[in-house]
Design an enzyme around this catalytic site. Structure first.
Site, PDB file in Angstrom:
ATOM      1  N   THR A  76      35.156  35.625  29.302  1.00 30.02           N
ATOM      2  CA  THR A  76      34.832  34.348  29.954  1.00 30.02           C
ATOM      3  C   THR A  76      34.431  33.315  28.916  1.00 30.02           C
ATOM      4  O   THR A  76      34.889  32.166  28.942  1.00 30.02           O
ATOM      5  CB  THR A  76      33.687  34.557  30.969  1.00 30.02           C
ATOM      6  OG1 THR A  76      34.148  35.447  31.981  1.00 30.02           O
ATOM      7  CG2 THR A  76      33.244  33.248  31.591  1.00 30.02           C
ATOM      8  N   ASN A 155      45.530  39.980  35.951  1.00 33.41           N
ATOM      9  CA  ASN A 155      44.634  41.078  36.306  1.00 33.41           C
ATOM     10  C   ASN A 155      44.848  41.595  37.727  1.00 33.41           C
ATOM     11  O   ASN A 155      44.556  42.736  38.027  1.00 33.41           O
ATOM     12  CB  ASN A 155      43.177  40.647  36.133  1.00 33.41           C
ATOM     13  CG  ASN A 155      42.902  39.268  36.686  1.00 33.41           C
ATOM     14  OD1 ASN A 155      43.602  38.296  36.348  1.00 33.41           O
ATOM     15  ND2 ASN A 155      41.897  39.145  37.530  1.00 33.41           N
ATOM     16  N   CYS A 330      36.201  39.716  40.410  1.00 31.26           N
ATOM     17  CA  CYS A 330      35.288  38.606  40.163  1.00 31.26           C
ATOM     18  C   CYS A 330      35.173  37.730  41.401  1.00 31.26           C
ATOM     19  O   CYS A 330      34.187  37.038  41.593  1.00 31.26           O
ATOM     20  CB  CYS A 330      35.784  37.757  38.996  1.00 31.26           C
ATOM     21  SG  CYS A 330      36.284  38.728  37.593  1.00 31.26           S
TER      22      CYS A 330
END
Ligand code: PMP
Length: 390
Positions: A76, A155, A330
């Site tokens: 990140t 992802n 996430c």
């Protein structure tokens, strides 16, 4: 007494367990070797040597010079530094940024911030298979474009993006940022990690500890820092280095890269087998993302299941000892369907009943047919059309 079946960890794109050998390398730096790399005494110098070794290992994997590696607190942070830092640095030349529709939130978030700062961020759509068309990217480049962001692999769907083709079509002077957090250890790296001007990596996706990563910066990229302080990492990421985590990252990345061939062979075969058994055994299930396994990460697939309430899928699997993820980990918990699936034209309704499976190295611990049967059994009460059994 019946033994409970082994846990099936099919959520490795979210995170991976730390390798035993990696942990061993880290332990001394969590205990007695407690130096600050900026201290000039012997214990400090020992920590400096450890951080520099980690940097050299990362550089070795991506064929960069050690001074091109900025160690960060994860993927990140690397993505934020790349996107904000590079766009701001180039602002006097242009304020147009291109970003693929399926980037991770840690790329899209900084892009929203850039918009607030007056940049024009244009989203490049993906096809139904979740892949970006290089010609669409090249066609969207303008005279004031300074930065293009396309990830190496998604992802959620595993879709591999044509990063090298995009690079070949970009005019010189336009920087390419590639979020490569999902690829090391899963595909042979080669040029995909050597060519982008800015490359993000994350430790906990490759059996290293959480909270470590890197941004690899190659000429002519020169991102502005986001943090200000002690001048560590060439002033690009100041703050006392997280020595144990970085030691673990360097070790884990190197190990993952060295074992790629074996991973592709074993995890790839088992993933394809599991997918085939699921598609066959659960009529109405549908693969979302590239059909061709060569266009996907070898360990990843996203499947929609014929159920009424998709929210029950991941908990039902969890109860049966099967770890998987709905959309991106996430974003899970958020009521919004995955932007990745939406970008591929998947309906809100179908996205809500989609599960991502991302397998890991432990393939010898389970059998594909038996795993598919366990998944089918766990989901059986939810399935709308009860079809063939496996
Ligand atoms: N990019 C991608 C594609 C990811 O999958 C992730 C992790 N979910 C990140 C970036 C963020 O990495 P980190 O967790 O190290 O901050």
């Amino acid at each position: 007494m019946t033994r409970s079946p082994p846990l099936l960890h099919f959520d490795h794109n979210a995170s991976t367990p730390v390798d035993a050998a990696v942990l061993q390398e880290m332990l001394p730096f969590l205990a007695e070797r407690s130096g600050n790399p900026s201290s000039t005494h012997s214990v400090g110098r020992e920590a400096r040597v450890a951080v520099d070794r980690a940097r050299a290992r990362v550089a070795g994997v991506v064929a960069a010079r050690p001074d091109q590696v900025v160690l960060t607190a994860g993927g990140t942070e690397a993505n934020n530094l790349a996107v904000l830092g590079a766009a701001r640095e180039a602002a006097s030349r242009g304020r147009h940024v291109l970003v693929s529709a399926v980037e991770h939130a840690s790329v899209l978030g900084p892009c929203s911030r850039l918009r607030e700062e007056g940049f024009e961020v244009e989203v490049v759509p993906v096809g139904r298979d979740g892949r970006v068309d290089p010609r669409r990217v090249a066609g969207a480049v303008r005279r004031d474009t300074t930065l293009v962001c396309v990830m190496a692999a998604n992802n959620e769907t595993g879709a591999l993006q044509p990063v090298l083709e995009i690079l070949r079509l970009l005019p010189s002077g336009v920087l390419l940022h590639c979020d490569a957090t999902q690829v090391p250890g899963k595909v042979p790296l080669g040029e995909i990690v050597r060519k982008p001007h800015l490359l993000s990596l994350s430790s906990h996706k490759v059996h290293g500890p959480k909270g470590a990563g890197a941004l690899v910066v190659r000429t002519p990229a020169r991102p502005q820092p986001l943090l200000f302080g002690g001048g560590q990492e060439h002033g690009l990421r100041p703050g006392t280095e997280n020595v144990p985590a970085l030691v673990g990252f360097g070790a884990a990345l190197e190990r993952a890269a060295a074992r790629t061939d074996e991973y592709v062979r074993t995890v790839g075969a088992r993933t394809r087998a599991l997918l085939a058994h699921l598609l066959d055994g659960i009529p109405g299930s549908r693969l979302l993302g590239p059909e061709d396994p060569a266009s996907r990460l070898p360990n990843t697939f996203a499947l929609s299941f014929p159920v009424r309430d998709g929210r029950a899928l991941v908990p039902a699997l969890d109860l049966a000892g099967i770890l998987a993820s709905s959309g991106s980990a996430c974003a899970s918990g958020a009521p919004e369907p995955s932007h990745v699936l939406a970008g591929m034209g998947v309906s809100r309704e179908e996205a809500s009943r989609t599960v991502r499976f991302s397998l890991g190295r432990e393939v010898e611990e389970w059998d594909a047919e038996e795993a598919a049967r366990r998944i089918r059994r766990a989901l059986d009460p939810l399935l709308v059309a009860h079809g063939r059994q496996i």
